[in-house]
Design a protein around this motif. Structure first.
Motif, PDB file in Angstrom:
ATOM      1  N   ARG A  99      -8.698   2.474  11.239  1.00  0.00           N
ATOM      2  CA  ARG A  99      -9.585   3.650  11.210  1.00  0.00           C
ATOM      3  C   ARG A  99     -10.090   4.029  12.597  1.00  0.00           C
ATOM      4  O   ARG A  99     -10.817   5.007  12.735  1.00  0.00           O
ATOM      5  CB  ARG A  99     -10.774   3.387  10.285  1.00  0.00           C
ATOM      6  CG  ARG A  99     -10.426   3.332   8.806  1.00  0.00           C
ATOM      7  CD  ARG A  99     -11.673   3.321   7.931  1.00  0.00           C
ATOM      8  NE  ARG A  99     -12.394   2.064   8.064  1.00  0.00           N
ATOM      9  CZ  ARG A  99     -12.261   1.038   7.223  1.00  0.00           C
ATOM     10  NH1 ARG A  99     -11.420   1.125   6.195  1.00  0.00           N
ATOM     11  NH2 ARG A  99     -12.957  -0.075   7.402  1.00  0.00           N
ATOM     12  N   ASP A 115     -11.426  -6.851   7.103  1.00  0.00           N
ATOM     13  CA  ASP A 115     -12.279  -5.731   7.509  1.00  0.00           C
ATOM     14  C   ASP A 115     -11.957  -5.299   8.933  1.00  0.00           C
ATOM     15  O   ASP A 115     -11.946  -4.102   9.243  1.00  0.00           O
ATOM     16  CB  ASP A 115     -13.754  -6.119   7.413  1.00  0.00           C
ATOM     17  CG  ASP A 115     -14.197  -6.441   5.996  1.00  0.00           C
ATOM     18  OD1 ASP A 115     -13.642  -5.833   5.054  1.00  0.00           O
ATOM     19  OD2 ASP A 115     -15.075  -7.300   5.829  1.00  0.00           O
ATOM     20  N   GLU A 147      -8.223  -4.418  -1.522  1.00  0.00           N
ATOM     21  CA  GLU A 147      -7.552  -4.862  -2.741  1.00  0.00           C
ATOM     22  C   GLU A 147      -6.105  -5.283  -2.484  1.00  0.00           C
ATOM     23  O   GLU A 147      -5.473  -5.889  -3.349  1.00  0.00           O
ATOM     24  CB  GLU A 147      -7.580  -3.761  -3.802  1.00  0.00           C
ATOM     25  CG  GLU A 147      -8.922  -3.592  -4.496  1.00  0.00           C
ATOM     26  CD  GLU A 147      -9.979  -2.960  -3.603  1.00  0.00           C
ATOM     27  OE1 GLU A 147      -9.597  -2.187  -2.686  1.00  0.00           O
ATOM     28  OE2 GLU A 147     -11.173  -3.238  -3.803  1.00  0.00           O
ATOM     29  N   HIS A 148      -5.566  -4.956  -1.313  1.00  0.00           N
ATOM     30  CA  HIS A 148      -4.198  -5.345  -0.991  1.00  0.00           C
ATOM     31  C   HIS A 148      -4.114  -6.749  -0.403  1.00  0.00           C
ATOM     32  O   HIS A 148      -3.029  -7.210  -0.041  1.00  0.00           O
ATOM     33  CB  HIS A 148      -3.581  -4.342  -0.011  1.00  0.00           C
ATOM     34  CG  HIS A 148      -3.342  -2.985  -0.603  1.00  0.00           C
ATOM     35  ND1 HIS A 148      -4.169  -1.919  -0.378  1.00  0.00           N
ATOM     36  CD2 HIS A 148      -2.372  -2.537  -1.436  1.00  0.00           C
ATOM     37  CE1 HIS A 148      -3.716  -0.855  -1.031  1.00  0.00           C
ATOM     38  NE2 HIS A 148      -2.636  -1.211  -1.685  1.00  0.00           N
ATOM     39  N   THR A 203      -6.243  -1.054   1.528  1.00  0.00           N
ATOM     40  CA  THR A 203      -7.630  -1.354   1.185  1.00  0.00           C
ATOM     41  C   THR A 203      -7.777  -2.863   1.053  1.00  0.00           C
ATOM     42  O   THR A 203      -6.785  -3.614   1.084  1.00  0.00           O
ATOM     43  CB  THR A 203      -8.039  -0.679  -0.138  1.00  0.00           C
ATOM     44  OG1 THR A 203      -7.313  -1.308  -1.218  1.00  0.00           O
ATOM     45  CG2 THR A 203      -7.719   0.813  -0.124  1.00  0.00           C
ATOM     46  N   ASN A 210       0.115   5.360   7.867  1.00  0.00           N
ATOM     47  CA  ASN A 210      -0.553   5.408   6.576  1.00  0.00           C
ATOM     48  C   ASN A 210      -0.283   6.688   5.805  1.00  0.00           C
ATOM     49  O   ASN A 210      -0.999   7.010   4.862  1.00  0.00           O
ATOM     50  CB  ASN A 210      -2.068   5.237   6.778  1.00  0.00           C
ATOM     51  CG  ASN A 210      -2.398   3.884   7.374  1.00  0.00           C
ATOM     52  OD1 ASN A 210      -2.013   2.855   6.845  1.00  0.00           O
ATOM     53  ND2 ASN A 210      -3.086   3.897   8.505  1.00  0.00           N
ATOM     54  N   LEU A 216      -8.637  -3.299   8.875  1.00  0.00           N
ATOM     55  CA  LEU A 216      -8.813  -1.946   8.340  1.00  0.00           C
ATOM     56  C   LEU A 216      -9.636  -1.097   9.293  1.00  0.00           C
ATOM     57  O   LEU A 216      -9.366   0.103   9.461  1.00  0.00           O
ATOM     58  CB  LEU A 216      -9.475  -2.021   6.962  1.00  0.00           C
ATOM     59  CG  LEU A 216      -8.685  -2.772   5.883  1.00  0.00           C
ATOM     60  CD1 LEU A 216      -9.481  -2.826   4.582  1.00  0.00           C
ATOM     61  CD2 LEU A 216      -7.320  -2.154   5.657  1.00  0.00           C
ATOM     62  N   PRO A 224       0.826  -1.208   0.000  1.00  0.00           N
ATOM     63  CA  PRO A 224       0.000   0.000   0.000  1.00  0.00           C
ATOM     64  C   PRO A 224       0.860   1.258   0.000  1.00  0.00           C
ATOM     65  O   PRO A 224       1.962   1.272   0.553  1.00  0.00           O
ATOM     66  CB  PRO A 224      -0.788  -0.112   1.309  1.00  0.00           C
ATOM     67  CG  PRO A 224       0.076  -0.946   2.198  1.00  0.00           C
ATOM     68  CD  PRO A 224       0.817  -1.902   1.297  1.00  0.00           C
TER      69      PRO A 224
END
Length: 340
Positions: A321, A314, A21-22, A19, A250, A317, A14
């Motif tokens: 967040r 999920d 997709e990684h 995301t 990040n 991530l 990343p």
């Protein structure tokens, strides 16, 4: 028993916030233990901030296209070693997969304490709690009555630090969090005297209002502006315990925190980081400190549980967040208590 296994691979590096997709879920035949090993079916998985650091192209980081590692708790379901019996519950580092082949030297058989759930070994009694305990007792050498500021105080290490500090008879406990709801939770449930949302203004001003007389110890999970503010608020002979720098994970090429280095000298401030892996000898001491308090109810677990291995990405991530309160743990759906 399932006939197939799932693993999670990192598929790309990343640049900034990762995301879905990684990552990729990869299905394969159930692995078979070889002589001297055992097959473990994992029940609980830990996702941690350090995983984000390891996603970058750094020494010791995750290799692309291979299963990710991480702490996990599982049950032995097949064994070809006398040192591990079927039914044994063990902790190991081959997480992010539903099944793992392990050797006795790669696992820790977990003690069972009445009234203490297995998840505690990934939170308060695991690396998260050990980090908090070592930070307070070995690095900060916290003394009774000393005032403490904890950044990311609503996370796993932050909540454990607050609860342990209260049990160690700290003075004023100040925490920062990413929302007013979390700040309120820290005061209402965890035992902080005051907490603030770091988005509400310059952190130096917010900390100054929360701790007008200054602080003795800063437990830093964030770095950046909060580290700078803490240096200014620390009293003479203050200590900074550096645990993480999640505010910069990040942000590509994030600038280093800026503070008055003269304060370090003039106030005789000590700043020290550590790796909890160098303090495994403190594990039994943590059990002696925390287990009786968990059993009596004086110490509570701070955990966010996510159901289903398919949600592990999920959960990771979401942790980055700040969607969790306390330690975030993924559990196998078979471990979900039945509805009342």
């Amino acid at each position: 028993m399932n006939e197939t296994a799932l693993t999670v691979h990192q598929t790309a590096r990343p640049h900034g916030f990762p995301t879905v997709e990684h990552f990729a879920f990869v299905e394969s035949a159930l692995p078979a233990p070889v002589a001297g090993s055992a097959l473990v079916e994992n029940l609980y998985w830990s996702v941690d901030p350090y995983h984000r650091e390891m996603m970058d192209d750094v020494p010791g980081g995750f290799a692309l296209g291979t299963p990710l590692e991480g702490r996990s708790i599982g049950r032995v379901i097949a064994s070809r070693t006398p040192r591990l019996a079927e039914g044994d519950v063990v902790m190991h580092r081959q997480g992010w997969r539903t099944h793992a082949v392990v050797g006795p030297e790669n696992v820790r058989q977990l003690p069972r304490f009445d009234g203490v759930p297995l998840t505690a070994f990934l939170s308060t009694l695991g690396g998260t709690g050990l980090t908090a305990y070592v930070g307070l007792t070995r690095i900060a050498r916290l003394q009774e009555g000393e005032d403490l500021f904890v950044s990311a105080a609503a996370g796993g290490v932050g909540t454990a630090t607050g609860r342990f500090a209260r049990l160690l008879h700290a003075g004023r406990l100040v925490g920062s969090a990413g929302s007013m709801a979390k700040a309120a939770h820290l005061v209402r449930e965890v035992g902080f005297d005051v907490a603030f949302d770091y988005h509400d203004g310059p952190v130096a001003d917010l900390l100054g209002k929360a701790a007008p007389g200054g602080i003795d110890v800063f437990v830093d999970n964030v770095g950046g502006e909060q580290l700078s503010a803490a240096v200014g608020a620390l009293r003479e002979f203050g200590r900074i315990v550096r645990i993480g720098t999640i505010s910069q994970y990040n942000i590509p090429d994030a600038p280093s925190p800026r503070f008055d280095y003269a304060d370090i000298v003039e106030k005789s401030i000590r700043m020290e980081g550590f790796l909890v892996s160098n303090y495994r000898d403190v594990q039994e001491e943590l059990y002696e400190f925390a287990v009786p308090r968990l059993q009596s109810g004086r110490l509570a677990l701070d955990e966010t549980l996510v159901d289903g291995f398919e949600h592990i990405v999920d959960a990771f991530l979401g942790m980055l967040r700040g969607e969790n309160t306390g330690k975030i743990i993924v559990r196998d759906r078979t471990q979900v208590p039945p509805a009342n």
